[in-house]
Design a protein around this motif. Structure first.
Motif, PDB file in Angstrom:
ATOM      1  N   LEU A  80       0.830  -1.205   0.000  1.00 31.76           N
ATOM      2  CA  LEU A  80       0.000   0.000   0.000  1.00 31.76           C
ATOM      3  C   LEU A  80       0.865   1.255   0.000  1.00 31.76           C
ATOM      4  CD1 LEU A  80      -2.794  -0.918   2.594  1.00 31.76           C
ATOM      5  CD2 LEU A  80      -3.040  -0.808   0.106  1.00 31.76           C
ATOM      6  N   GLN A  81       1.883   1.250   0.848  1.00 29.20           N
ATOM      7  CA  GLN A  81       2.779   2.399   0.922  1.00 29.20           C
ATOM      8  C   GLN A  81       3.531   2.600  -0.389  1.00 29.20           C
ATOM      9  OE1 GLN A  81       5.305   1.747   4.326  1.00 29.20           O
ATOM     10  NE2 GLN A  81       3.562   1.438   5.699  1.00 29.20           N
ATOM     11  N   PHE A  82       3.967   1.505  -0.981  1.00 31.72           N
ATOM     12  CA  PHE A  82       4.709   1.606  -2.234  1.00 31.72           C
ATOM     13  C   PHE A  82       3.855   2.195  -3.351  1.00 31.72           C
ATOM     14  CE2 PHE A  82       5.535  -0.130  -6.436  1.00 31.72           C
ATOM     15  CZ  PHE A  82       6.839   0.294  -6.646  1.00 31.72           C
ATOM     16  N   VAL A  83       2.663   1.667  -3.536  1.00 31.80           N
ATOM     17  CA  VAL A  83       1.808   2.133  -4.629  1.00 31.80           C
ATOM     18  C   VAL A  83       1.403   3.586  -4.403  1.00 31.80           C
ATOM     19  CG1 VAL A  83      -0.417   1.834  -5.796  1.00 31.80           C
ATOM     20  CG2 VAL A  83       1.006  -0.165  -5.269  1.00 31.80           C
ATOM     21  N   ASN A  84       1.142   3.948  -3.172  1.00 37.06           N
ATOM     22  CA  ASN A  84       0.815   5.339  -2.871  1.00 37.06           C
ATOM     23  C   ASN A  84       1.974   6.264  -3.246  1.00 37.06           C
ATOM     24  OD1 ASN A  84      -0.828   7.492  -1.485  1.00 37.06           O
ATOM     25  ND2 ASN A  84       0.930   7.491  -0.118  1.00 37.06           N
ATOM     26  N   GLN A  85       3.189   5.865  -2.879  1.00 35.44           N
ATOM     27  CA  GLN A  85       4.365   6.671  -3.216  1.00 35.44           C
ATOM     28  C   GLN A  85       4.604   6.688  -4.721  1.00 35.44           C
ATOM     29  OE1 GLN A  85       6.046   8.527  -1.174  1.00 35.44           O
ATOM     30  NE2 GLN A  85       7.672   9.189  -2.553  1.00 35.44           N
ATOM     31  N   PHE A  86       4.416   5.550  -5.372  1.00 35.57           N
ATOM     32  CA  PHE A  86       4.594   5.460  -6.823  1.00 35.57           C
ATOM     33  C   PHE A  86       3.661   6.424  -7.537  1.00 35.57           C
ATOM     34  CE2 PHE A  86       3.622   3.934 -11.023  1.00 35.57           C
ATOM     35  CZ  PHE A  86       4.814   3.417 -11.520  1.00 35.57           C
ATOM     36  N   GLU A  87       2.395   6.426  -7.140  1.00 34.77           N
ATOM     37  CA  GLU A  87       1.419   7.275  -7.815  1.00 34.77           C
ATOM     38  C   GLU A  87       1.688   8.756  -7.564  1.00 34.77           C
ATOM     39  OE1 GLU A  87      -2.229   5.550  -6.394  1.00 34.77           O
ATOM     40  OE2 GLU A  87      -2.322   4.123  -8.068  1.00 34.77           O
ATOM     41  N   LYS A  88       2.167   9.101  -6.369  1.00 36.97           N
ATOM     42  CA  LYS A  88       2.550  10.483  -6.093  1.00 36.97           C
ATOM     43  C   LYS A  88       3.697  10.922  -6.998  1.00 36.97           C
ATOM     44  CE  LYS A  88       3.132  11.917  -1.919  1.00 36.97           C
ATOM     45  NZ  LYS A  88       3.558  11.974  -0.494  1.00 36.97           N
ATOM     46  N   GLU A  89       4.708  10.088  -7.106  1.00 37.44           N
ATOM     47  CA  GLU A  89       5.857  10.423  -7.942  1.00 37.44           C
ATOM     48  C   GLU A  89       5.480  10.445  -9.416  1.00 37.44           C
ATOM     49  OE1 GLU A  89       9.248   7.975  -7.038  1.00 37.44           O
ATOM     50  OE2 GLU A  89       9.110   8.386  -4.884  1.00 37.44           O
ATOM     51  N   TRP A  90       4.547   9.610  -9.818  1.00 36.88           N
ATOM     52  CA  TRP A  90       4.086   9.582 -11.219  1.00 36.88           C
ATOM     53  C   TRP A  90       3.449  10.921 -11.587  1.00 36.88           C
ATOM     54  CZ3 TRP A  90       4.666   5.738 -14.873  1.00 36.88           C
ATOM     55  CH2 TRP A  90       3.963   5.931 -16.073  1.00 36.88           C
ATOM     56  N   ARG A  91       2.746  11.499 -10.603  1.00 38.24           N
ATOM     57  CA  ARG A  91       2.099  12.786 -10.827  1.00 38.24           C
ATOM     58  C   ARG A  91       3.100  13.949 -10.724  1.00 38.24           C
ATOM     59  NH1 ARG A  91      -1.776  10.174  -7.404  1.00 38.24           N
ATOM     60  NH2 ARG A  91      -0.951  11.333  -5.587  1.00 38.24           N
ATOM     61  N   GLY A  92       4.350  13.633 -10.422  1.00 38.65           N
ATOM     62  CA  GLY A  92       5.374  14.659 -10.337  1.00 38.65           C
ATOM     63  C   GLY A  92       5.379  15.408  -9.029  1.00 38.65           C
ATOM     64  N   GLU A  93       4.755  14.815  -8.019  1.00 34.85           N
ATOM     65  CA  GLU A  93       4.717  15.473  -6.724  1.00 34.85           C
ATOM     66  C   GLU A  93       6.036  15.262  -5.985  1.00 34.85           C
ATOM     67  OE1 GLU A  93       1.327  14.130  -4.564  1.00 34.85           O
ATOM     68  OE2 GLU A  93      -0.077  14.547  -6.212  1.00 34.85           O
ATOM     69  N   ALA A  94       6.411  16.225  -5.171  1.00 40.03           N
ATOM     70  CA  ALA A  94       7.678  16.153  -4.440  1.00 40.03           C
ATOM     71  C   ALA A  94       7.586  15.116  -3.336  1.00 40.03           C
ATOM     72  CB  ALA A  94       7.995  17.527  -3.849  1.00 40.03           C
TER      73      ALA A  94
END
Length: 226
Positions: free
Chosen positions: A212-226
């Motif tokens: 869960l933590q990984f996918v959440n972080q992946f999707e944040k980074e995919w959106r270009g979020e810091a």
């Protein structure tokens, strides 16, 4: 192998296990889909961990089935019918009884996620243990690595937010290409609540949270979020 567990395996059975281990290593030597001998050995180890708390299970059948669960899988072999025939002949050559061979095939032919999409197969206790062990290796850090590895092997894209995860899966559409990230929503996030044994359910908790933590972080980074 745990001492108490080893006591449930006699010398003749141990010899068969060693032979099957070598057979499987040869059959999967050229696998690059995440269903290689390393995966098999992890599933065997996890099955043994579960077996310690399942004293009524036939440890011999569990360990053999854990070793053999992918050698007739369509994701791994080109001709399933041929693989099944070869495996039956091989098990007969090891002097397994017809009952034991039937037990093994009932497990490895019915334990997969895809085979249980339309209707849940009723597995023996031994089958439930092997299924749990296989599903545990599909989640957590190893599960993440295997998912991307398999997706790359099948030329699936990593992610496309415009493609929603499917909510109605069956044996046919499950095999159709989709994104790697969608696989987490369509299968991996669901496995924690589909396990059979109390041991597996306990082991799954941390692995599930890590995903869960990984996918959440992946999707944040995919959106270009810091």
């Amino acid at each position: 192998m745990n001492t108490k567990l080893a006591a449930r395996i006699n010398d003749q059975q141990q010899s068969v296990i060693v032979a099957v281990q070598s057979y499987v290593a040869q059959k999967l030597a050229h696998d690059f889909s995440g269903h290689d001998i390393a995966h098999i050995e992890r599933v065997v180890s996890l099955a043994q961990t579960i077996l310690i708390n399942e004293s009524n299970a036939d440890a011999f059948i569990v360990i053999l089935s854990a070793y053999l669960h992918d050698v007739i899988d369509e994701k791994v072999v080109a001709d399933v019918n041929q693989a099944v025939s070869e495996l039956r002949d091989y098990l007969f050559s090891l002097n397994l009884t017809q009952t034991q061979i039937n037990q093994i095939f009932d497990i490895i032919e019915n334990m997969s996620y895809r085979k249980n999409l339309s209707s849940v197969k009723k597995l023996s206790l031994e089958g439930q243990i092997v299924q749990d062990a296989d599903r545990l290796d599909a989640i957590g850090a190893i599960g993440i690595g295997r998912t991307f590895y398999y997706g790359g092997n099948r030329h699936n894209i990593m992610h496309n937010p415009a493609i929603s995860p499917r909510t109605q899966l069956n044996e046919d559409n499950y095999k159709q290409p989709n994104t790697v990230i969608n696989h987490f929503y369509e299968k991996l996030f669901l496995l924690k609540d589909m396990l059979n044994t109390s041991t597996a359910k306990q082991l799954a908790k941390q692995r599930h949270e890590f995903m869960l933590q990984f996918v959440n972080q992946f999707e944040k980074e995919w959106r270009g979020e810091a």
